[in-house]
Design an enzyme around this catalytic site. Structure first.
Site, PDB file in Angstrom:
ATOM      1  N   SER A  57       0.858  -1.179   0.000  1.00  0.00           N
ATOM      2  CA  SER A  57       0.000   0.000   0.000  1.00  0.00           C
ATOM      3  C   SER A  57       0.891   1.226   0.000  1.00  0.00           C
ATOM      4  CB  SER A  57      -0.881   0.008   1.255  1.00  0.00           C
ATOM      5  OG  SER A  57      -1.533   1.252   1.422  1.00  0.00           O
TER       6      SER A  57
ATOM      7  N   TYR B 194      -2.824  -0.133  10.355  1.00  0.00           N
ATOM      8  CA  TYR B 194      -2.719  -0.607   8.968  1.00  0.00           C
ATOM      9  C   TYR B 194      -1.393  -0.161   8.359  1.00  0.00           C
ATOM     10  CZ  TYR B 194      -3.989  -1.217   4.021  1.00  0.00           C
ATOM     11  OH  TYR B 194      -4.021  -1.587   2.696  1.00  0.00           O
TER      12      TYR B 194
END
Length: 284
Positions: A140, A153
């Site tokens: 990501s 995250y």
């Protein structure tokens, strides 16, 4: 591209929906034999049936070593050694750090970080012994940036980047390639209700095309959009106050975006519940 991928055996985790499904579709179209692994057996069967005979579904829980080993063994029994492993499975809880349930924290670490570590540890030694292989991980942009509301995250994605950087050096000269795709926010269930900041909202197709590109022409890091990588490196050189001001204009505030979001509530109750038995979704 088709000639390069024809006949290749590719295993995709979290492959029943979203990004994983789109990766499988593109790979199968390019001539690869694609094994999709997922905990959601109903979605697994439906996706495999829809994508055709080049795609086969196998049960997989990336948080369980025996399940992951069984997945890779089943693929090898079906088609032969795995040429490419795509670590795609991931989950996201978004919101204020002090409101994050402990179960969600554990789940993100187990799936996003330990799931990748487990996949590399199980697949790479066999690839090294054959002198060839490729592991592609869908990370990501949060591996370089840390949006408010995605602190844990982002920590898992920073951890993935650190882990792969070290393992890549250990595998240097072995014939095994490691690649990491770092997209911004992708329009999937995982990102439902979140904001994309200054960047455009990506599609699963954008990520799938990037996966095919790095398989055909390996590179270690690829950000989507492409300017995110250089921008984050430039930002790191700025004085802290200037850096903060720049990133606050560019990086989404997911605390504000997801506050009282009904779609986030639905996603998190399904994928991050304490007694969770679902499939992992796709990364954003």
């Amino acid at each position: 591209m088709r000639a390069r991928l024809a006949g290749q055996v590719v295993a995709v985790t979290g492959g029943a929906r979203g990004i994983g499904r789109e990766i499988a579709r593109h790979l199968a179209t390019a001539g690869a034999r694609v094994a999709i692994g997922d905990r959601d057996r109903h979605a697994l069967r439906a996706t495999a049936d829809e994508l055709g005979p080049a795609v086969q579904g196998f049960p997989l829980d990336v948080t369980d070593a025996a399940s992951f080993r069984g997945f890779l063994d089943a693929v090898e029994s079906q088609w032969g050694p795995v040429d490419v492993l795509v670590n795609n499975a991931g989950v996201l809880w978004a919101g204020a750090f002090d409101e994050e349930p402990e179960s969600a924290t554990r789940r993100m670490i187990d799936v996003n970080l330990h799931g990748v570590i487990r996949g590399v540890r199980l697949a790479a030694p066999a690839m090294r012994s054959r002198g060839r292989g490729h592991i592609v991980t869908i990370a990501s942009a949060a591996a370089r940036l840390s949006p408010p509301g995605e602190s844990t995250y982002a920590a898992t994605k920073h951890g993935v980047r650190g882990y792969l950087t070290g393992v890549r050096e250990e595998l240097h000269g072995s014939g095994v390639q490691l690649s990491m795709i770092m997209p911004g926010v992708v329009d999937t269930e995982l990102a439902a209700g979140t904001a994309s900041g200054a960047a455009r909202l990506l599609t699963p197709d954008d990520v799938a095309r990037a996966v095919l590109r790095v398989i055909v022409r390996p590179r270690f890091e690829l950000t989507i959009p492409g300017y995110v990588g250089p921008l984050s490196r430039i930002a790191d050189l700025l004085p802290q106050r200037t850096r903060d001001a720049v990133l606050r204009r560019l990086v989404p505030d997911q605390v504000a975006a997801t506050r009282e979001s009904s779609v986030r509530t639905r996603y998190e109750s399904e994928f991050l519940a304490p007694t969770d038995t679902e499939n992992t979704d796709d990364n954003a």
